[in-house]
Design an enzyme around this catalytic site. Structure first.
Site, mmCIF file in Angstrom:
data_model
loop_
_atom_site.group_PDB
_atom_site.id
_atom_site.type_symbol
_atom_site.label_atom_id
_atom_site.label_comp_id
_atom_site.label_asym_id
_atom_site.label_seq_id
_atom_site.Cartn_x
_atom_site.Cartn_y
_atom_site.Cartn_z
ATOM 1 N N PRO A 9 -3.475 20.904 -14.151
ATOM 2 C CG PRO A 9 -4.354 22.019 -16.096
ATOM 3 C CD PRO A 9 -4.224 22.312 -14.406
ATOM 4 C CG ASN A 10 -0.979 19.056 -18.818
ATOM 5 O OD1 ASN A 10 -1.168 17.748 -19.217
ATOM 6 N ND2 ASN A 10 -1.698 19.991 -19.331
ATOM 7 N NE ARG A 17 3.538 20.320 -19.105
ATOM 8 C CZ ARG A 17 2.940 21.520 -18.648
ATOM 9 N NH1 ARG A 17 2.733 21.384 -17.429
ATOM 10 N NH2 ARG A 17 2.182 22.079 -19.276
ATOM 11 C CE1 TYR A 22 5.913 24.654 -17.328
ATOM 12 C CE2 TYR A 22 6.009 23.029 -18.950
ATOM 13 C CZ TYR A 22 5.672 24.369 -18.441
ATOM 14 O OH TYR A 22 4.600 24.820 -19.289
ATOM 15 C CG ASN A 73 1.762 25.737 -11.331
ATOM 16 O OD1 ASN A 73 1.195 26.085 -12.275
ATOM 17 N ND2 ASN A 73 2.903 25.138 -11.526
ATOM 18 C CB ALA A 76 -3.184 25.558 -19.376
ATOM 19 C CD GLU A 97 -1.051 33.656 -11.074
ATOM 20 O OE1 GLU A 97 -1.698 34.545 -10.769
ATOM 21 O OE2 GLU A 97 -0.515 33.334 -12.300
ATOM 22 C CG HIS A 99 2.764 30.333 -13.097
ATOM 23 N ND1 HIS A 99 1.646 29.353 -13.521
ATOM 24 C CD2 HIS A 99 2.028 31.580 -12.807
ATOM 25 C CE1 HIS A 99 0.489 30.105 -13.450
ATOM 26 N NE2 HIS A 99 0.841 31.346 -12.968
ATOM 27 N NE ARG A 106 6.442 28.799 -21.352
ATOM 28 C CZ ARG A 106 5.916 27.668 -21.102
ATOM 29 N NH1 ARG A 106 5.506 27.480 -19.628
ATOM 30 N NH2 ARG A 106 5.588 26.675 -21.691
HETATM 31 C C1 DQA Z 1 2.752 26.717 -15.528
HETATM 32 C C2 DQA Z 1 2.763 27.794 -16.883
HETATM 33 C C3 DQA Z 1 1.510 27.709 -17.603
HETATM 34 O O1 DQA Z 1 1.537 28.610 -18.794
HETATM 35 C C4 DQA Z 1 1.439 26.259 -18.212
HETATM 36 O O2 DQA Z 1 0.086 26.058 -18.823
HETATM 37 C C5 DQA Z 1 1.896 25.197 -17.229
HETATM 38 C C6 DQA Z 1 2.678 25.156 -16.234
HETATM 39 C C7 DQA Z 1 4.243 26.686 -14.972
HETATM 40 O O3 DQA Z 1 4.298 26.318 -13.778
HETATM 41 O O4 DQA Z 1 5.165 27.263 -15.318
HETATM 42 O O5 DQA Z 1 1.003 24.199 -17.369
HETATM 43 O O6 DQA Z 1 1.799 26.971 -14.858
#
Ligand code: DQA
Length: 145
Positions: A9-10, A17, A22, A73, A76, A97, A99, A106
């Site tokens: 998501p996102n 964003r 990011y 990735n 959240a 995994e 990020h 954070r």
């Molecule tokens: C993320 C880190 C997550 O905590 C966050 O909710 C994201 C992006 C990252 O790529 O740093 O959406 O996965």
């Protein structure tokens, strides 16, 4: 060998964003770079993104038996989704995994990953470059002696 790069998501909003966290690279640029990096590794890379938990689970189910591994990735959902964790286990896939940000630097709710225990390993904090690192790590893991 086929590898999947799956974003949650996102992450479709990458580039615009919260660029201080990011970066300014778009998801399309990251996906193109993953495909190109796959070519240097001699593997075929497919990419997918969804904002929906169930759709991410469907992607993992579809990858089962067809893909050798996944760079994930989960955004959240990393911190909340037992269902995604169960899908990783059920898929019997090697999953890395990933990020972009260092989640440990954070908010405290980002310090917990429900999926980390069922992944091969974690790469985080290196921005868009992390996808290449994750693909190389996954490739190395799958080709380990
Ligand atoms: C993320 C880190 C997550 O905590 C966050 O909710 C994201 C992006 C990252 O790529 O740093 O959406 O996965």
């Amino acid at each position: 060998m086929q590898l999947l790069v799956l974003n949650g998501p996102n992450l479709n909003l990458l580039g615009t964003r919260e660029p201080k966290i990011y970066g300014s690279t778009t998801l399309a640029q990251i996906e193109a770079d993953c495909v190109a990096h796959g070519q240097t590794l001699g593997v075929s890379v497919s990419c997918a993104q969804s904002n929906h938990e169930g759709a991410l689970i469907d992607h993992l189910h579809a990858a089962r038996g067809t893909m050798a591994g996944v760079v994930l990735n989960a955004g959240a959902y990393t911190h909340t989704s037992v269902a995604l964790r169960d899908a990783i286990t059920a898929s019997e896939l090697s999953v890395v995994e990933l990020h972009l940000s260092n989640t440990h630097a954070r908010e405290s709710f980002r310090h917990v990953s429900l999926i980390a225990p069922v992944c091969v390993g974690v790469i985080q904090g290196f921005g868009a470059a992390g996808y290449r690192l994750a693909l190389s790590a996954l490739h190395g893991h799958l080709n380990r002696p």
